[in-house]
Write a protein that holds these residues in place. Structure first.
Motif: not given
Length: 654
Positions: A272-284
């Motif tokens: 999630g930190k490396r790719n801002k577009k995948l912010f949802w991944f560490p969230a779920i």
């Protein structure tokens, strides 16, 4: 003959300048009385609750004041009128994403606070809804947090053991929450935010880092599946307890399950930190961990092989806890003390988080409204089975990344948690405790800011000492001691600067009317016959008055080489720049009177410049202005120097 008109013109110009200067001095001396303490207090309360607006003397003024009061108390009445349907799509997605992170974290933080899991979920319902009505931050995510949960679990068990009396422990937590909300509301109502500021930024950095390590070590109990564990929070006691308990009782399946999902959560965080577009991944990821681990335990019946599970989790809406508040028990004073500490820590974290994201989005966060909102939401929470809630940095970052537009995302999150309480709590029966520990541990790296600690070290060594004191105090003693050490060091720094303020000699910068410190600006020119000093203290009081008087006299009686010679013979006027002195007490006035008397005995004159409102008012009441004379009061250093030089020239011409 041609020189006479020029001389007359110059004289006329000087007269005009003197007249103008005297007029400005009269403005200063005849300034109106400053507001009394009572007027300031009333103004503070009004400013906290009323929104600014035009004065209205019409018959509907009362209604306008009432509306102003409501808008000040409930900012939703202001921004709600401009809420667009297009915002809701973003707030809905952000709220659902937030809920996927909040549900497992809330259960974990309740476990950290030594409460039943449902209380963490309850705390993610009522406080966010109240904050949505009263808060001024658009991005902040409200709910239970690790640091406050750890603080409660470290201080309250000393009063009531949760293992022996869980009902009494829970009731005391609600009472502490009530006191925390009360203190926060009072801070906001009377604008006492400076009390929170005593926990400086450096102290917060150290405190958070120490708390993160302590919280992580405490999760070893859940990670190893231990039943017997110390109630102390210092690192030595926790490690000793783990080393003793692991020899007799630990189940490898707990450790394997917890460690596996901890690695998964940390990898998700890294992605999630490396790719801002995948912010949802560490969230779920935490919710996925709970679902997968629960399925694994249920399908393999791992609970029969030593894996500890949550078991019963009470569902339904928040029950009332009014009858459980304890105001007549033996622990009321202790509960109030813990409530005060919790209130300050919670406010510090929430305001820091809120201001960080407000700065990113380019709007101002009203600290007073934040304190009121936090206070009322915790007061309401204490009556509805919640414990102390505040703004979470990790969840706020997720909320911001998910594209939230307003605090409606908090409302969506709260409604989602309500649905989970009503429909899905039975499904969490087989959730392993080790997963809750891994979820908490995965959120801790965000609390440790090594780069900021290094920056503090480079910029201010005393600040770093406060940071280090808080870190060591929390790590090796207790949360309370860590906070006390941090506040003591920060307060000592303020006290040191207050009782030993700097007194700087001023000189005129070439070709300007600007007077600056000669040490900082070597090109500044000193004026012969005049000794110009600036007092760098906001308060001239009992703590520093004698020091300043002695310091001024010492500087006055020394020449440039620092030896006592004929400086007092050369200096005719001492000019004191009082620009930085905002207030003065009777000790400060007495010190100025003594200084004036000593200068007169040395054949010198005292001149004071730019006396602030409270200072000139008190000097007039004490008759010191009369003793000095109107010709000894000026608005600027340049005017004072020019007037003294003109006076000196006139005397020499005589």
């Amino acid at each position: 003959m041609g020189s006479l008109p020029n001389t007359a013109a110059e004289a006329q110009q000087l007269d005009l300048e003197d007249s103008s200067r005297n007029e400005r001095v009269q403005w200063l001396i005849n300034s109106p009385e400053p507001p009394s303490l009572w007027q300031e207090l009333v103004g503070t309360v009004k400013g906290s609750l009323l929104t600014p607006g035009k004065k209205n003397s019409s018959s509907n003024a009362t209604g306008k004041h009432a509306m102003s009061f409501l808008r000040g108390l409930f900012p939703i009445l202001i921004w709600g009128r401009n809420y667009k349907a297009s915002f809701f799509k973003h707030d809905l997605m952000a709220g659902l994403t937030l809920a996927s992170l909040s549900i497992p974290q809330s259960i974990g933080y309740a476990n950290l606070a030594k409460l039943d899991p449902q209380y963490g979920l309850y705390t993610s319902v009522v406080p966010p809804l109240i904050y949505a009505l009263m808060g001024s931050s658009r991005e902040i995510a409200i709910g239970p947090v690790a640091v406050v949960s750890m603080l409660l679990s470290s201080m309250i068990p000393g009063l009531v053991d949760p293992a022996i009396d869980p009902i009494g422990y829970t009731s005391l937590v609600f009472t502490v929450t009530f006191f925390a909300g009360t203190f926060q509301a009072i801070f906001g109502l009377f604008r006492l935010g400076f009390l929170v500021d005593f926990l400086s930024h450096a102290a917060v950095v150290g405190f958070m880092a120490g708390a993160a390590i302590v919280i992580g070590l405490q999760q070893l109990k859940g990670l190893f599946g231990l039943s017997h564990f110390t109630t102390k929070t210092d690192v030595v006691s926790v490690l000793t307890s783990v080393s003793k308990s692991v020899k007799h009782e630990w189940y490898p399946l707990n450790f394997v399950l917890g460690l596996s999902f901890l690695v998964f959560l940390l990898v998700a965080r890294f992605i999630g930190k490396r790719n801002k577009k995948l912010f949802w991944f560490p969230a779920i990821a935490p919710l996925l961990s709970v679902i997968l681990s629960t399925l694994i335990v249920y399908l393999t019946r791992a609970d029969n092989h030593g894996v500890k599970i949550v078991k019963h989790l009470k569902g339904g809406l928040n029950p009332s806890s009014v009858h459980r508040l304890q105001f007549n028990g033996t622990h009321v004073a202790e509960a109030a003390k813990i409530g005060l500490i919790s209130a300050i820590v919670a406010l510090t974290e929430a305001i820091a988080v809120g201001r960080s994201f407000a700065s990113i989005n380019g709007y101002h966060l009203d600290g007073t409204k934040e304190m009121l909102a936090m206070g009322f939401m915790n007061l309401a929470g204490s009556l509805t089975s919640c414990y102390v809630a505040t703004g979470s940095f990790s969840r706020t970052a997720v909320n911001f990344s998910a594209g939230c537009k307003t605090v409606v995302s908090n409302i969506v999150m709260a409604i989602t948690v309500i649905l989970a309480l009503e429909l899905f709590t039975r499904l969490l029966y087989y959730t392993p405790v080790a997963i809750l520990a891994s979820i908490i541990m995965s959120a801790l790296p965000g609390l440790i800011d090594i780069n900021e600690a290094y920056r503090i070290w480079k910029v201010d060594k005393l600040d770093f000492l406060a940071c280090l004191g808080a870190f060591i105090g929390v790590l090796f003693k207790s949360v309370e001691i860590g906070l006390l050490v941090a506040v003591a060091i920060s307060f000592a720094k303020v006290l040191l600067n207050s009782i030993r303020p700097a007194v700087e000699q001023l000189g005129r910068l070439p070709r300007t009317d600007i007077f600056c410190e000669v040490d900082q600006y070597p090109m500044a020119v000193k004026t012969p016959g005049l000794f110009t000093l600036r007092i760098n203290s906001s308060l001239l009081c009992f703590a520093n008055a004698n020091f300043l008087r002695e310091r001024i006299l010492k500087l006055l009686t020394q020449d440039e080489n620092g030896t006592e010679e004929t400086a007092k013979d050369r200096v005719q006027v001492l000019i004191l720049d009082m620009t930085n002195v905002m207030n003065i007490d009777t000790s400060g006035i007495l010190a100025l009177e003594e200084l004036h008397t000593e200068l007169v005995s040395l054949g010198m004159k005292l001149v004071m410049v730019n006396l602030r409102w409270q200072v000139i008012h008190k000097l007039k009441l004490s008759k010191l202005v009369e003793k000095i004379g109107a010709d000894g009061i000026f608005l600027t250093v340049a005017e004072a120097v020019d007037a003294c030089l003109a006076s000196k020239l006139a005397i020499n011409n005589l």
